[in-house]
Design a protein around this motif. Structure first.
Motif, short mmCIF file in Angstrom:
data_model
loop_
_atom_site.label_atom_id
_atom_site.label_comp_id
_atom_site.label_asym_id
_atom_site.label_seq_id
_atom_site.Cartn_x
_atom_site.Cartn_y
_atom_site.Cartn_z
N LEU A 34 45.14 44.85 30.28
CA LEU A 34 44.63 45.90 31.23
C LEU A 34 44.86 46.73 31.19
O LEU A 34 43.27 47.65 30.79
CB LEU A 34 44.99 45.80 32.60
N GLN A 51 41.02 37.61 34.10
CA GLN A 51 42.21 38.17 35.59
C GLN A 51 41.37 38.62 36.68
O GLN A 51 40.06 39.32 36.59
CB GLN A 51 41.91 40.14 35.16
N HIS A 53 41.80 40.21 39.92
CA HIS A 53 42.32 40.89 41.14
C HIS A 53 41.27 42.24 41.20
O HIS A 53 40.87 42.82 39.82
CB HIS A 53 43.30 41.10 41.36
N LYS A 54 41.46 42.68 41.82
CA LYS A 54 40.65 43.98 42.43
C LYS A 54 40.56 45.38 41.64
O LYS A 54 39.74 46.19 40.72
CB LYS A 54 41.41 44.64 43.33
N ASN A 55 42.74 45.48 40.29
CA ASN A 55 42.42 46.42 39.50
C ASN A 55 41.09 46.62 38.75
O ASN A 55 40.92 47.74 37.56
CB ASN A 55 43.45 46.10 39.08
N ALA A 58 38.44 48.10 39.45
CA ALA A 58 39.27 49.98 38.80
C ALA A 58 39.00 50.53 37.70
O ALA A 58 38.34 51.65 37.93
CB ALA A 58 40.39 49.96 39.47
N ILE A 59 39.19 49.72 37.05
CA ILE A 59 39.32 49.37 35.01
C ILE A 59 37.88 50.24 35.16
O ILE A 59 37.22 50.45 34.42
CB ILE A 59 39.53 48.66 34.85
#
Lengths: 111, 138
Positions: A34, A51, A53-55, A58-59
């Protein structure tokens, strides 16, 4: 080229964030780290990753990315899909592995 | 202008919330998009560091016409060797954090690459303080 056009040409499924299908894609970036994406991806790029997931969203949002492509039939987790909808950043899916998908994508986007 | 945000250690679902809010604020202030991008990368990495390593943290932001000053104070394990922590590829992140794609030892180098001034102080067993300045239109 728009997200919609790329999805049609590469037979990608729209998994979430369909309101962003007219986002313009100017190039791509591929990484599962990330901070690598945070430091090196550029706005308007499509991000290829495994990947889920929620991050990721965000990115994608902070970097103004056009869309995310998940490889190998991976599905976004529920909160990743929800943020994709909120932000209008599509998450697309393919059964291809990363190497195969990126090869096809490069042919479409190379400068 | 002065802003403060709280960061919750261990809560990855909220990582990036402060960065996202600051990005909106900077855009409303018509800060140059190149500067916004640098601020966002630096603050996001600092936020993730608090989430991944500390128990809780506070982000203190001051913006004037020339620069943005960001201070992140956390309560946590601290950093034993700051020079080592600054090296590309060095990480003490847990296996779970690495599986998420974090913990590749790129966070602090990303902060350094996107700031004009960076100082880190830390006390083992107490916490870490990160101070950064990004000059506008530099």
């Amino acid at each position: 080229m728009t997200v919609k056009e790329i999805a049609e040409k590469l037979n990608l499924k729209v998994l979430s964030g369909a309101s962003g299908l007219n986002n313009e894609i100017n190039y791509g970036y591929a990484s599962d780290l990330l901070s690598d994406v945070m430091g090196n991806a550029k706005s308007g790029e499509v991000w290829v990753t495994l990947q889920t997931h929620k991050n990721v969203m965000a990115i994608a949002s902070l970097k103004d990315l056009a869309a995310v492509i998940l490889v190998k039939d991976l599905q976004p987790e529920a909160d990743m899909a929800a943020q994709s909808e909120d932000e209008g950043i599509p998450v697309l899916g393919t059964s291809d592995d990363a190497f195969t998908l990126i090869g096809k994508l490069y042919e479409l986007l190379k400068k | 202008m002065h802003f403060e945000f709280q960061v919750e250690g261990g809560n990855f679902s909220k990582a990036g919330t402060a960065s996202s809010q600051l990005k909106k604020i900077l855009k409303q202030l018509n800060v140059d998009s190149r500067d916004v991008k640098r601020v966002v990368v630096a603050l996001y990495e600092a936020e993730v560091n608090v989430v991944a390593h500390a128990y809780n943290g506070t982000i203190i932001i001051d913006i004037d016409t020339e620069k943005i000053t960001i201070r992140i104070e956390d309560e946590g394990p601290g950093i034993q060797d700051i020079d080592q922590a600054m090296q590309q590829g060095f990480s003490t992140a847990s296996e779970m954090v690495r599986e998420m794609g974090f913990g590749a030892g790129m966070g602090l180098p990303n902060i350094k690459n996107n700031t004009d001034h960076l100082t880190i102080t830390s006390e083992v067993g107490v916490g870490t303080q990160v101070n950064m300045i990004i000059n506008f239109n530099s």
